[in-house]
Design a protein around this motif. Structure first.
Motif, PDB file in Angstrom:
ATOM      1  N   GLU A  47      -5.909  13.301  12.557  1.00  0.00           N
ATOM      2  CA  GLU A  47      -5.423  14.684  12.545  1.00  0.00           C
ATOM      3  C   GLU A  47      -4.052  14.786  13.208  1.00  0.00           C
ATOM      4  O   GLU A  47      -3.153  15.481  12.702  1.00  0.00           O
ATOM      5  CB  GLU A  47      -6.425  15.591  13.249  1.00  0.00           C
ATOM      6  CG  GLU A  47      -7.739  15.752  12.491  1.00  0.00           C
ATOM      7  CD  GLU A  47      -8.779  16.530  13.289  1.00  0.00           C
ATOM      8  OE1 GLU A  47      -8.506  16.818  14.486  1.00  0.00           O
ATOM      9  OE2 GLU A  47      -9.842  16.844  12.734  1.00  0.00           O
ATOM     10  N   ASP A  48      -3.866  14.090  14.323  1.00  0.00           N
ATOM     11  CA  ASP A  48      -2.573  14.126  15.005  1.00  0.00           C
ATOM     12  C   ASP A  48      -1.483  13.481  14.168  1.00  0.00           C
ATOM     13  O   ASP A  48      -0.348  13.976  14.112  1.00  0.00           O
ATOM     14  CB  ASP A  48      -2.675  13.411  16.358  1.00  0.00           C
ATOM     15  CG  ASP A  48      -3.424  14.241  17.388  1.00  0.00           C
ATOM     16  OD1 ASP A  48      -3.494  15.479  17.210  1.00  0.00           O
ATOM     17  OD2 ASP A  48      -3.954  13.670  18.346  1.00  0.00           O
ATOM     18  N   LEU A  49      -1.810  12.351  13.522  1.00  0.00           N
ATOM     19  CA  LEU A  49      -0.812  11.684  12.696  1.00  0.00           C
ATOM     20  C   LEU A  49      -0.399  12.574  11.530  1.00  0.00           C
ATOM     21  O   LEU A  49       0.795  12.642  11.187  1.00  0.00           O
ATOM     22  CB  LEU A  49      -1.378  10.355  12.171  1.00  0.00           C
ATOM     23  CG  LEU A  49      -0.466   9.552  11.245  1.00  0.00           C
ATOM     24  CD1 LEU A  49       0.863   9.218  11.931  1.00  0.00           C
ATOM     25  CD2 LEU A  49      -1.151   8.256  10.781  1.00  0.00           C
ATOM     26  N   HIS A  50      -1.355  13.236  10.932  1.00  0.00           N
ATOM     27  CA  HIS A  50      -1.030  14.152   9.833  1.00  0.00           C
ATOM     28  C   HIS A  50      -0.099  15.257  10.307  1.00  0.00           C
ATOM     29  O   HIS A  50       0.887  15.592   9.624  1.00  0.00           O
ATOM     30  CB  HIS A  50      -2.317  14.748   9.258  1.00  0.00           C
ATOM     31  CG  HIS A  50      -2.076  15.669   8.098  1.00  0.00           C
ATOM     32  ND1 HIS A  50      -1.905  17.031   8.254  1.00  0.00           N
ATOM     33  CD2 HIS A  50      -1.970  15.425   6.759  1.00  0.00           C
ATOM     34  CE1 HIS A  50      -1.713  17.588   7.077  1.00  0.00           C
ATOM     35  NE2 HIS A  50      -1.751  16.631   6.152  1.00  0.00           N
ATOM     36  N   ASP A  51      -0.360  15.804  11.478  1.00  0.00           N
ATOM     37  CA  ASP A  51       0.493  16.863  12.037  1.00  0.00           C
ATOM     38  C   ASP A  51       1.902  16.338  12.310  1.00  0.00           C
ATOM     39  O   ASP A  51       2.894  17.021  12.020  1.00  0.00           O
ATOM     40  CB  ASP A  51      -0.139  17.387  13.333  1.00  0.00           C
ATOM     41  CG  ASP A  51       0.694  18.485  13.975  1.00  0.00           C
ATOM     42  OD1 ASP A  51       0.870  19.537  13.343  1.00  0.00           O
ATOM     43  OD2 ASP A  51       1.187  18.242  15.103  1.00  0.00           O
ATOM     44  N   VAL A  62       4.117   7.397  16.048  1.00  0.00           N
ATOM     45  CA  VAL A  62       3.865   6.038  16.530  1.00  0.00           C
ATOM     46  C   VAL A  62       2.688   6.026  17.500  1.00  0.00           C
ATOM     47  O   VAL A  62       1.843   5.123  17.473  1.00  0.00           O
ATOM     48  CB  VAL A  62       5.129   5.460  17.189  1.00  0.00           C
ATOM     49  CG1 VAL A  62       4.810   4.161  17.928  1.00  0.00           C
ATOM     50  CG2 VAL A  62       6.209   5.224  16.148  1.00  0.00           C
ATOM     51  N   VAL A  63       2.634   7.055  18.379  1.00  0.00           N
ATOM     52  CA  VAL A  63       1.532   7.134  19.347  1.00  0.00           C
ATOM     53  C   VAL A  63       0.199   7.274  18.615  1.00  0.00           C
ATOM     54  O   VAL A  63      -0.790   6.604  18.953  1.00  0.00           O
ATOM     55  CB  VAL A  63       1.741   8.319  20.309  1.00  0.00           C
ATOM     56  CG1 VAL A  63       0.557   8.449  21.271  1.00  0.00           C
ATOM     57  CG2 VAL A  63       3.037   8.157  21.086  1.00  0.00           C
ATOM     58  N   SER A  64       0.163   8.105  17.592  1.00  0.00           N
ATOM     59  CA  SER A  64      -1.075   8.291  16.831  1.00  0.00           C
ATOM     60  C   SER A  64      -1.446   7.026  16.068  1.00  0.00           C
ATOM     61  O   SER A  64      -2.631   6.669  15.968  1.00  0.00           O
ATOM     62  CB  SER A  64      -0.922   9.459  15.853  1.00  0.00           C
ATOM     63  OG  SER A  64      -0.657  10.670  16.552  1.00  0.00           O
ATOM     64  N   LEU A  65      -0.437   6.330  15.536  1.00  0.00           N
ATOM     65  CA  LEU A  65      -0.701   5.083  14.825  1.00  0.00           C
ATOM     66  C   LEU A  65      -1.282   4.028  15.756  1.00  0.00           C
ATOM     67  O   LEU A  65      -2.193   3.277  15.382  1.00  0.00           O
ATOM     68  CB  LEU A  65       0.589   4.564  14.185  1.00  0.00           C
ATOM     69  CG  LEU A  65       1.063   5.321  12.938  1.00  0.00           C
ATOM     70  CD1 LEU A  65       2.502   4.947  12.599  1.00  0.00           C
ATOM     71  CD2 LEU A  65       0.151   5.017  11.746  1.00  0.00           C
ATOM     72  N   LYS A  66      -0.768   3.977  16.978  1.00  0.00           N
ATOM     73  CA  LYS A  66      -1.324   3.043  17.961  1.00  0.00           C
ATOM     74  C   LYS A  66      -2.780   3.369  18.262  1.00  0.00           C
ATOM     75  O   LYS A  66      -3.620   2.479  18.424  1.00  0.00           O
ATOM     76  CB  LYS A  66      -0.500   3.082  19.248  1.00  0.00           C
ATOM     77  CG  LYS A  66       0.903   2.503  19.114  1.00  0.00           C
ATOM     78  CD  LYS A  66       1.655   2.625  20.432  1.00  0.00           C
ATOM     79  CE  LYS A  66       3.065   2.048  20.335  1.00  0.00           C
ATOM     80  NZ  LYS A  66       3.808   2.176  21.607  1.00  0.00           N
ATOM     81  N   GLY A  67      -3.067   4.660  18.329  1.00  0.00           N
ATOM     82  CA  GLY A  67      -4.446   5.067  18.587  1.00  0.00           C
ATOM     83  C   GLY A  67      -5.379   4.665  17.455  1.00  0.00           C
ATOM     84  O   GLY A  67      -6.490   4.185  17.688  1.00  0.00           O
ATOM     85  N   ILE A  68      -4.935   4.850  16.205  1.00  0.00           N
ATOM     86  CA  ILE A  68      -5.752   4.441  15.059  1.00  0.00           C
ATOM     87  C   ILE A  68      -5.959   2.934  15.071  1.00  0.00           C
ATOM     88  O   ILE A  68      -7.071   2.432  14.820  1.00  0.00           O
ATOM     89  CB  ILE A  68      -5.081   4.878  13.743  1.00  0.00           C
ATOM     90  CG1 ILE A  68      -5.025   6.402  13.670  1.00  0.00           C
ATOM     91  CG2 ILE A  68      -5.833   4.317  12.537  1.00  0.00           C
ATOM     92  CD1 ILE A  68      -4.265   6.927  12.460  1.00  0.00           C
ATOM     93  N   CYS A  69      -4.887   2.203  15.394  1.00  0.00           N
ATOM     94  CA  CYS A  69      -4.974   0.740  15.416  1.00  0.00           C
ATOM     95  C   CYS A  69      -5.999   0.267  16.444  1.00  0.00           C
ATOM     96  O   CYS A  69      -6.818  -0.601  16.158  1.00  0.00           O
ATOM     97  CB  CYS A  69      -3.597   0.152  15.718  1.00  0.00           C
ATOM     98  SG  CYS A  69      -3.525  -1.647  15.592  1.00  0.00           S
ATOM     99  N   LEU A  70      -5.950   0.849  17.638  1.00  0.00           N
ATOM    100  CA  LEU A  70      -6.903   0.454  18.682  1.00  0.00           C
ATOM    101  C   LEU A  70      -8.329   0.865  18.323  1.00  0.00           C
ATOM    102  O   LEU A  70      -9.288   0.158  18.637  1.00  0.00           O
ATOM    103  CB  LEU A  70      -6.500   1.054  20.020  1.00  0.00           C
ATOM    104  CG  LEU A  70      -5.250   0.431  20.680  1.00  0.00           C
ATOM    105  CD1 LEU A  70      -4.955   1.116  22.004  1.00  0.00           C
ATOM    106  CD2 LEU A  70      -5.454  -1.062  20.910  1.00  0.00           C
ATOM    107  N   SER A  71      -8.468   1.993  17.654  1.00  0.00           N
ATOM    108  CA  SER A  71      -9.806   2.415  17.224  1.00  0.00           C
ATOM    109  C   SER A  71     -10.384   1.430  16.209  1.00  0.00           C
ATOM    110  O   SER A  71     -11.580   1.106  16.248  1.00  0.00           O
ATOM    111  CB  SER A  71      -9.741   3.818  16.611  1.00  0.00           C
ATOM    112  OG  SER A  71      -9.366   4.783  17.586  1.00  0.00           O
ATOM    113  N   LEU A  72      -9.525   0.926  15.321  1.00  0.00           N
ATOM    114  CA  LEU A  72      -9.982  -0.055  14.343  1.00  0.00           C
ATOM    115  C   LEU A  72     -10.361  -1.374  15.013  1.00  0.00           C
ATOM    116  O   LEU A  72     -11.291  -2.068  14.588  1.00  0.00           O
ATOM    117  CB  LEU A  72      -8.893  -0.298  13.293  1.00  0.00           C
ATOM    118  CG  LEU A  72      -8.600   0.897  12.368  1.00  0.00           C
ATOM    119  CD1 LEU A  72      -7.379   0.615  11.499  1.00  0.00           C
ATOM    120  CD2 LEU A  72      -9.805   1.215  11.493  1.00  0.00           C
TER     121      LEU A  72
END
Length: 485
Positions: A47-51, A62-72
């Protein structure tokens, strides 16, 4: 190409107020706390990355992408059952087909994760000055997603098509060549394609590739020059994927719907009849014929039973006839049968050939490295050619060696479960005769005096050293030698 992202901080708006946003689903009560936490965190980051992409805030993206990466990465640490329940929960989310609408309504599933990353990739390339950090982190996050078989293989048809089409298009996108690190970016995209080919749904990927070839303009393959160079390059990328998968079809086929694949090839041959391209190097036709050859090679005559999705006959200008793929499979099988019949026999037939073959077998037996193998070959030889006399070869060996061969043949006979070893008995009958045992007895008697003398010398030496403790043993030896005489 891929930066190692630091541990991101969740946005401040992620608090207890976010907890109720997890919609109730039938599997919600069955998944673990870790799974629920993973789904919630991933949803927040999506949701944050989309925003951020809507606002063009690429640094925040970039911050949101890092979060998705760590979640994966956290997904990889989940247990097998937790991974399955997580994927099931993702699959239970019904998408409306609109990423923005799905995000606004909290309908973030597996499809949304793929779509948001593709959107991030395209959004970054739309800028006049491409945000390199955002682009690289997007590629890194996509790689983390694509190496997960559990997630990749559960992507639906629409996602599979979108991933393949977008990545192959990016490989020939002129915007990439204008980036400073274009070679590294192209290499990263190429690795993503390979990862998705390896871990994605094989049936969906092959369906996409076949449809892309079938719907393409044949001129893009048969002409060396064309008005639309990028179009031809895109189809070249498609063909490279097909070639890569055809090379591994022997191992991939067991995990694929082969009847569906054969039907796709049938549809291609229907849209592009091979007779139309006689004398023309039409690459897709050549590749698909190679694919059919590999499948026939793997399945043999069983390939005919796998063609049940292909009609028995089709209408043509010349009347009703068998589909091209059925005729081609039958032709390959016929050629294979002819090759087997025409293949010259390696077994010796004439008397001279048999003598030479027997000599080679005895050479094998005479070598310490191949002795056992030679005895087995001799056993099979005597079974296949019981009328061949092997005694001339046996007479050239010592008695001890003849005994070794006899025992070896007997062991082979027992292993083979042959109750009547007539062939071995004929070949070695002189071993069983009374004269043979009499000759052996005479030879042993002739050697007895020398054996006695050697024993006596050894005993005398031992007695000198040990004080005559072996007198009783010497007497026993003499008694045994007397009995031998």
């Amino acid at each position: 190409t891929h930066e190692v992202p630091p541990t991101p901080q969740l946005p401040s708006r992620v608090s207890s107020a976010m907890t109720p946003s997890l919609p109730s689903r039938p599997l919600a009560d069955e998944i673990s706390v870790a799974t629920s936490k993973f789904i919630l965190q991933l949803r927040v980051h999506v949701e944050d990355l989309h925003d951020c992409l809507v606002r063009g805030a690429f640094d925040d993206a970039v911050v949101s992408l890092k979060g998705i990466c760590l979640s994966l990465k956290d997904f990889d640490n989940l247990g097998e059952e937790e991974q399955k329940s997580t994927v099931a929960s993702f699959m239970a989310v019904v998408s409306k087909g609109d990423l923005a609408l799905d995000v606004r309504q909290g309908r973030v599933g597996l499809r949304s994760v793929f779509e948001i990353l593709l959107r991030s990739l395209e959004r970054a390339l739309m800028e006049d000055v491409v945000p390199i950090r955002c682009l690289k982190h997007t590629l890194n996050t996509m790689h983390e997603l694509f190496v997960s078989k559990q997630l990749c293989r559960n992507a639906d048809v629409a996602v599979t098509r979108a991933v393949m089409k977008n990545l192959l298009a990016l490989l020939v996108d002129p915007r990439i060549t204008q980036i400073e690190d274009c070679s590294l970016i192209l290499k990263a995209i190429n690795q993503l394609v390979f990862a998705f080919l390896d871990n994605g749904n094989l049936d969906m990927i092959f369906t996409f590739l076949m449809q892309e070839m079938q719907q393409s303009d044949p001129a893009s393959y048969t002409s060396n020059t064309g008005e639309n160079g990028s179009s031809r390059s895109y189809h070249d990328m498609v063909m490279r994927c097909v070639v890569r998968m055809v090379k591994s079809i022997g191992s991939l086929a067991s995990n694929m719907d082969v009847p569906a694949l054969l039907n796709h090839i049938h549809l291609f041959f229907t849209a592009h009849p091979p007779t139309r391209y006689r004398g023309v190097d039409f690459l897709p036709m050549r590749i698909l014929k190679t694919l059919v050859n590999e499948l026939v090679k793997k399945y043999g005559a069983e390939i005919e039973s796998l063609l049940f999705k292909v009609p028995q006959t089709v209408d043509s200008a010349n009347g009703t006839q068998a589909p091209t793929i059925r005729s081609y499979c039958a032709l390959i099988l016929e050629k294979q049968q002819e090759a087997r019949i025409a293949r010259p026999s390696t077994a010796p037939s004439t008397s001279s050939e048999l003598t030479v073959a027997l000599g080679r077998i005895f050479q094998k037996i005479g070598s310490s490295l191949t002795s056992k193998e030679g005895v087995r070959d001799l056993f099979h030889f005597t079974q296949e050619h019981p009328d061949v006399n092997i005694q001339p070869h046996l007479k050239q060996t010592s008695e001890r060696f003849q005994t070794y061969i006899q025992r070896g043949l007997e062991e082979c006979r027992i292993e083979a479960g042959i109750s009547s070893p007539s062939s071995q008995r004929r070949a070695l009958e002189h071993h069983d005769s009374p004269s043979h045992f009499a000759a052996r007895l005479q030879a042993m008697k002739a050697k007895a005096p020398q054996i006695a003398e050697n024993r006596e010398n050894m005993t005398s030496y031992s007695s000198n050293v040990a004080g005559g403790d072996h007198a009783a043993q010497l007497a026993a030896l003499k008694h045994r030698l007397a009995n031998l005489r």
